[in-house]
Design a protein around this motif. Structure first.
Motif, PDB file in Angstrom:
ATOM      1  N   GLY A  12     -16.608  93.711 142.074  1.00 15.47           N
ATOM      2  CA  GLY A  12     -16.581  92.760 142.663  1.00 15.47           C
ATOM      3  C   GLY A  12     -15.104  91.882 142.570  1.00 15.47           C
ATOM      4  N   CYS A  13     -14.403  92.047 141.416  1.00 20.90           N
ATOM      5  CA  CYS A  13     -13.368  91.571 141.451  1.00 20.90           C
ATOM      6  C   CYS A  13     -12.111  91.787 142.116  1.00 20.90           C
ATOM      7  CB  CYS A  13     -13.060  91.506 139.796  1.00 20.90           C
ATOM      8  SG  CYS A  13     -12.063  93.062 139.257  1.00 20.90           S
ATOM      9  N   GLY A  14     -12.173  92.699 143.025  1.00 24.43           N
ATOM     10  CA  GLY A  14     -11.058  93.034 143.902  1.00 24.43           C
ATOM     11  C   GLY A  14     -10.208  94.275 143.284  1.00 24.43           C
ATOM     12  N   LYS A  15     -10.427  94.747 142.191  1.00 23.04           N
ATOM     13  CA  LYS A  15      -9.659  96.148 141.703  1.00 23.04           C
ATOM     14  C   LYS A  15      -9.389  97.133 142.693  1.00 23.04           C
ATOM     15  CE  LYS A  15     -12.886  97.766 138.453  1.00 23.04           C
ATOM     16  NZ  LYS A  15     -14.041  97.027 138.993  1.00 23.04           N
ATOM     17  N   ASP A  45       0.087 102.273 130.120  1.00 22.16           N
ATOM     18  CA  ASP A  45       1.215 101.558 129.597  1.00 22.16           C
ATOM     19  C   ASP A  45       0.897 100.049 129.557  1.00 22.16           C
ATOM     20  OD1 ASP A  45       2.740 104.004 129.138  1.00 22.16           O
ATOM     21  OD2 ASP A  45       2.745 104.187 131.200  1.00 22.16           O
ATOM     22  N   ARG A  46       0.540  99.679 130.698  1.00 28.09           N
ATOM     23  CA  ARG A  46       0.342  98.221 130.733  1.00 28.09           C
ATOM     24  C   ARG A  46      -1.038  98.007 131.479  1.00 28.09           C
ATOM     25  NH1 ARG A  46       4.350  95.083 134.255  1.00 28.09           N
ATOM     26  NH2 ARG A  46       4.194  96.973 135.554  1.00 28.09           N
ATOM     27  N   ILE A  47      -1.585  96.861 131.555  1.00 26.88           N
ATOM     28  CA  ILE A  47      -2.977  96.669 131.884  1.00 26.88           C
ATOM     29  C   ILE A  47      -2.968  95.353 132.596  1.00 26.88           C
ATOM     30  CG2 ILE A  47      -5.529  96.442 131.268  1.00 26.88           C
ATOM     31  CD1 ILE A  47      -5.064  97.970 128.998  1.00 26.88           C
ATOM     32  N   GLY A  48      -3.611  95.261 133.758  1.00 34.44           N
ATOM     33  CA  GLY A  48      -3.799  93.903 134.170  1.00 34.44           C
ATOM     34  C   GLY A  48      -5.345  93.915 134.257  1.00 34.44           C
ATOM     35  N   VAL A  49      -5.643  92.548 134.245  1.00 32.39           N
ATOM     36  CA  VAL A  49      -7.339  92.061 134.245  1.00 32.39           C
ATOM     37  C   VAL A  49      -7.375  91.290 135.595  1.00 32.39           C
ATOM     38  CG1 VAL A  49      -8.830  90.975 132.830  1.00 32.39           C
ATOM     39  CG2 VAL A  49      -7.034  92.307 131.603  1.00 32.39           C
ATOM     40  N   MET A  50      -8.511  91.590 136.004  1.00 33.14           N
ATOM     41  CA  MET A  50      -8.776  90.730 137.392  1.00 33.14           C
ATOM     42  C   MET A  50      -9.972  90.047 137.360  1.00 33.14           C
ATOM     43  SD  MET A  50      -7.315  93.263 140.572  1.00 33.14           S
ATOM     44  CE  MET A  50      -7.585  91.789 141.810  1.00 33.14           C
ATOM     45  N   TYR A  51     -10.096  89.100 137.895  1.00 34.16           N
ATOM     46  CA  TYR A  51     -11.247  88.321 137.976  1.00 34.16           C
ATOM     47  C   TYR A  51     -11.383  87.586 139.304  1.00 34.16           C
ATOM     48  CZ  TYR A  51     -15.282  85.304 136.602  1.00 34.16           C
ATOM     49  OH  TYR A  51     -16.560  84.502 136.660  1.00 34.16           O
ATOM     50  N   LEU A  52     -12.465  87.902 140.170  1.00 31.20           N
ATOM     51  CA  LEU A  52     -12.580  87.282 141.299  1.00 31.20           C
ATOM     52  C   LEU A  52     -11.457  87.223 142.269  1.00 31.20           C
ATOM     53  CD1 LEU A  52     -14.811  83.966 141.266  1.00 31.20           C
ATOM     54  CD2 LEU A  52     -15.257  86.138 142.686  1.00 31.20           C
ATOM     55  N   GLY A  53     -10.750  88.479 142.298  1.00 33.46           N
ATOM     56  CA  GLY A  53      -9.751  88.426 143.251  1.00 33.46           C
ATOM     57  C   GLY A  53      -8.262  88.203 142.699  1.00 33.46           C
ATOM     58  N   LYS A  54      -8.443  87.500 141.643  1.00 37.91           N
ATOM     59  CA  LYS A  54      -7.050  87.077 140.964  1.00 37.91           C
ATOM     60  C   LYS A  54      -6.766  87.797 139.791  1.00 37.91           C
ATOM     61  CE  LYS A  54      -6.188  82.904 142.891  1.00 37.91           C
ATOM     62  NZ  LYS A  54      -4.864  82.771 143.339  1.00 37.91           N
TER      63      LYS A  54
END
Lengths: 345, 335
Positions: free
Chosen positions: A76-79, A246-255
Motif C-alpha cells: 500500500g505504499c505505492g511502489k 545498485d541504489r534503493i528507494g524506500v517508499m512510505y504512504l506514496g512518498k
C-alpha cells in the motif's frame, strides 16, 4: 576457486561501473526519469463527494543506464503503482515521465512498449491459461512484427525459452503444467521477447519458494549482464533488494522517504522509517539476532485516503516533534547521492 | 519442568486423491518439551503444515494417518474420536493460521468469535466471557477493546486481525500453540510487532510453540530448535545454533547459502539449489533430495537415509554423514 575469482571480479566491475556512471550523471546516461509523479485514484462516494487515494504523491527519481534501482516499502505504499505509472499502465495524474530524454507522459506508447517491459508479481495470474507457452512468449513478437515468418518466430521463441532456462518442448504446453518458478521464467521470457532495454520487475520473486528465489535472482543478474538491461526492481524484501540493486528507494504512504546507493542505505540509513524497516527484518543468523536491537513501530500504516499532515510517517515515528505535523519535510540530499525526507537530519 | 509435551513417533500420513496416494508425511518423529519453541521450516508442499494439523486431527478425508503414534499431553491422538478432539482443541492446543483475512468469520463480530471459544470450553457465563474477551484484547495490544468487540473483521487491518486470531487462540491458555506462517501475509514492521507479541505471551503463559514458516530469519530470531522438512520428512533436527553454524544436511546447507543477507557487505553471487521440489506422488526410491543434491552418491539413489546423530539433540538424514561405512561397503562390493 576460479569461480570465486570470477564472481569477485564481477562484483568489482559492477562497483566501478556505478562510480563511472555517477561521474557522468546528468547527461545521456539517464534511462528513465520521473519528475513530480502523482497518481491518484478515485474511490467510493458519488460524483460530488468523490474521495481520492493518493497512491503516489509527488515523487521524483531517475534510473541510470544499466543500473538496478530497487524500490521497497510495505504493502500500500505505492511502489507497484509507481512501476505501473512509469510504463503508463496507469495514466499519471500529474508529473512527467522521461524515457531516453523524451517526454513520454502524453505520447502513444506503442513504440515504447518495445523498449519498456514488465514482469508481474503473480506468476499464477499473469499468464493466460488458454494460451500455450509458445503463444504467450510469441504474442509480443506478433504484435510488434519482429519475425518475418513462422520459422523465425519459432526460432525466436525457442531461443527465448532457452535463455530463461526452459527448453523447446515446453513451448507446446500450457501454464498450468508448470511450477511457480517455471511460470515466472515464462513471464520473464515474454518480457524479453521484444528485446527491451528497461524492465520493471514487480515483486517477481515474492510468490516463489526460498530455494527457487535464488535461481530467479541469479537469472535476473545474468540477463542484465548479457543484455545490458536496466531494472526497476520492486519488492518488499529488503534483503533481496539490497542484494540485486545498485541504489534503493524506500517508499512510505506514496512518498519516497529515502534514496541512496544500496550499501549506504543498508549500513547508514538516516530516515527513522528506513532504520526501523531494517531492524525489523529478522536476519537468518542467530548470533546477529541476539545482538540486534529492534525498533518496533507502533500501529499500522495510516489510510492513504486521509494521510497525516506534514510528514506522513510522524504517526508512527518514535522521534516525531511538533514541526513534523505542521510542515512536510523536503526530499533533499543529505550526502552525495543520498537523499532523505526528514526534518531531523 | 521440562517434561515431554508432544511425542510423534514414525508418523506416516497420506492423502488419497484421485491422482494417487500423496505421501505428505514420511516417518516423522520428534519430541517437543514443555515450554519449548520449535520451528518447522521447509518449502511449500514439504509437509510442515500437515505435521501440525495431524496433532490437532485436522487432516480429515482424504488424508489418513497410515502408521505411527502421536502422544500429546497424556492423549493418544490417533485414537481420539472427533468429539474428543473437540475437547482438546482450543484448550490444550490451538492454532493461528496464515491468512488473517480469511480465517475469521466475516458475519460475526470480533466479540462473538472470542467469547465462543470461552463459552465452549469453560463454565463462564456470557458476562464473564465478555470480560475475559476484553482482557484478552488488551493482552494482545489492541486499543479501544470495548469498541473492537462490536466490530466485524473487515473493519480491522491485517495486523489487528492477526492479533484477534492470537487472542482467540490464547483464550483458554493452551499448552501448545501452533503458529502456521502467522506473519507471511503481513508487512515486516507488523511482522516484528506480532512476533514480539507471541514471544512476550509465551513468557507470560509458559506454553510451547510450534512455529511453521519458510523464513529462516524468523526461525533464527525466536526458535530454540528447528526441524527442517523436505518432501514430508524431517531431514535435519537440532538446536538453532547447530543448524545455522553446523548444518549437516545438504538441503539445509543449500537453503542457508541461497538466501541473501543484509549483513553482507560485498556483492556475492547466491548459490541456488538447482531443480524443483520433488513430486509427492512419485517419491524416489532413495533420498528424496538426491535429484537436487550436488554431492549425491550411489547409495542415495538406492536407499532412504537413516538418521545420524551428530550430538544428543542434533540429527540428520543424510548418507554423507556415514560416508566411511558407505565407502567400505562399496569397497566390499568391488572386491
Amino acid at each position: 576457486m576460479q569461480l570465486n575469482n570470477k564472481t569477485s571480479n564481477a562484483a568489482v566491475t559492477k562497483k566501478e561501473s556505478t562510480e563511472n556512471r555517477d561521474n557522468n550523471a546528468g547527461n545521456t546516461n539517464i534511462m528513465v526519469e520521473v519528475r513530480n509523479l502523482k497518481q491518484y485514484f478515485p474511490v467510493g462516494g458519488g460524483i460530488f463527494n468523490r474521495k481520492l487515494v493518493k497512491a503516489v504523491d509527488d515523487i521524483s527519481f531517475h534510473i541510470e543506464r544499466g543500473e538496478t534501482l530497487g524500490l521497497v516499502g510495505e504493502s500500500g505504499c505505492g511502489k507497484t503503482t509507481t512501476g505501473r505509472s512509469l510504463l503508463r499502465l496507469y495514466e499519471p495524474t500529474e508529473g512527467k515521465i522521461i524515457y531516453n530524454g523524451r517526454d513520454i507522459t502524453h505520447v502513444k506508447m506503442f513504440p515504447y512498449r518495445r523498449k519498456m517491459q514488465i514482469v508481474f508479481q503473480d506468476p499464477y495470474a499473469s499468464l493466460n491459461p488458454r494460451m500455450t507457452v509458445g503463444d504467450i512468449v510469441g504474442e509480443p513478437i506478433d504484435i510488434h512484427r519482429l519475425a518475418s515468418g513462422k520459422k523465425e518466430r519459432n526460432d525466436k521463441i525457442i531461443n527465448l525459452l532457452e535463455v530463461v532456462g526452459l527448453n523447446s518442448e515446453h513451448a507446446n504446453r500450457f501454464p498450468h503444467e508448470f511450477s511457480g518458478g517455471q511460470r515466472q521464467r515464462i513471464g520473464i521470457a515474454r518480457a524479453l521477447a521484444v528485446d527491451p532495454d528497461f524492465v520493471v520487475c514487480d515483486e517477481p520473486i515474492s510468490a516463489l519458494d526460498v530455494s527457487i528465489q535464488a535461481q530467479i535472482i541469479n537469472m535476473f543478474e545474468r540477463l542484465q549482464e548479457e543484455r545490458s538491461l536496466t531494472y526497476l526492481f520492486i519488492a518488499h524484501d529488503l534483503a533481496v533488494v539490497h542484494h540485486i540493486s545498485d541504489r534503493i528507494g524506500v517508499m512510505y504512504l506514496g512518498k519516497l522517504v529515502e534514496l541512496a546507493p544500496s550499501h549506504e542505505l543498508n549500513f547508514h540509513p538516516v530516515h527513522p522509517y528506513t532504520k526501523s524497516l531494517i531492524s525489523a527484518i529478522p536476519c537468518a543468523d542467530p548470533e546477529v539476532c541476539r545482538r540486534q536491537k529492534r525498533i518496533i513501530l507502533e500501529g499500522d500504516v495510516p489510510s492513504p485516503i486521509n494521510p497525516p499532515s506534514g510528514c506522513r510517517f510522524r504517526t508512527r515515528c518514535p522521534l516525531a516533534v511538533k514541526r513534523c505535523a505542521a510542515e512536510e519535510p523536503p526530499f533533499r540530499e543529505v550526502s552525495s547521492g543520498h537523499f532523505a525526507a526528514c526534518h531531523l537530519i | 519442568m521440562s517434561g515431554i509435551l508432544l511425542d510423534m513417533k514414525n508418523v506416516c500420513l497420506s492423502f488419497f486423491t484421485p491422482a494417487g496416494e500423496v505421501r505428505a508425511l514420511n516417518n516423522i518423529s520428534f519430541k517437543l518439551l514443555d515450554g519449548e519453541v520449535l520451528g518447522i521450516v521447509g518449502e511449500s508442499g514439504s509437509g510442515k503444515s500437515v505435521t501440525a494439523y495431524s496433532i490437532m486431527g485436522l487432516t480429515a478425508f482424504p488424508g489418513k494417518m497410515t502408521s505411527g503414534r502421536i502422544s500429546f499431553n497424556g492423549h493418544q491422538i490417533e485414537e481420539l474420536t472427533e468429539a474428543e478432539f473437540r475437547k482438546i482443541r482450543g484448550i490444550e492446543v490451538s492454532m493461528i493460521f496464515q491468512d488473517p483475512m480469511t480465517s475469521l468469520n466475516p458475519v460475526y463480530t470480533i466479540g462473538n468469535q472470542i467469547t465462543e471459544v470461552i463459552k465452549l470450553h469453560t463454565d463462564k457465563n456470557a458476562k464473564e466471557a465478555n470480560a475475559r474477551a476484553l482482557e484478552l484484547l488488551e493482552l494482545v495490544g489492541i486499543n479501544e477493546p470495548q469498541k473492537r468487540l462490536r466490530q466485524y473483521p473487515h473493519e480491522l487491518s491485517g495486523g489487528m486481525r492477526q492479533r484477534i486470531m492470537i487472542a482467540i487462540a490464547l483464550a483458554c491458555e493452551p499448552k501448545l500453540l501452533i503458529a502456521d506462517e502467522p506473519t507471511t501475509a503481513l508487512d515486516v514492521t507488523i511482522q516484528a510487532q506480532i512476533l514480539e507479541l507471541i514471544m512476550g505471551l509465551r513468557k507470560k503463559i509458559g506454553m510451547s510453540i510450534i512455529m511453521i514458516t519458510h523464513d529462516l530469519g524468523i526461525v533464527a530470531s525466536i526458535c530454540e530448535k528447528i526441524a527442517v522438512m523436505y518432501a514430508g520428512k524431517i531431514v535435519e533436527y537440532g538446536p538453532i545454533d547447530d543448524i545455522f553454524y553446523n548444518p549437516s544436511h545438504e538441503y539445509t546447507k543449500g537453503l542457508l547459502r541461497s538466501i541473501p543477507k543484509l549483513t553482507e557487505d560485498s556483492h556475492k553471487k547466491l548459490i541456488p539449489i538447482e531443480g524443483t521440489p520433488v513430486d509427492l506422488l512419485e517419491l524416489p526410491q532413495g533420498c528424496s533430495f538426491a535429484p537436487r543434491c550436488a554431492s549425491c552418491m550411489k547409495i542415495c539413489l538406492r536407499e532412504k537415509p537413516v538418521y545420524t546423530f551428530i550430538n544428543d539433540t542434533h540429527y540428520t538424514a543424510c548418507w554423507l554423514r556415514q560416508k566411511e561405512a558407505f565407502e567400505t561397503e562399496t569397497a566390499h562390493a568391488v572386491k
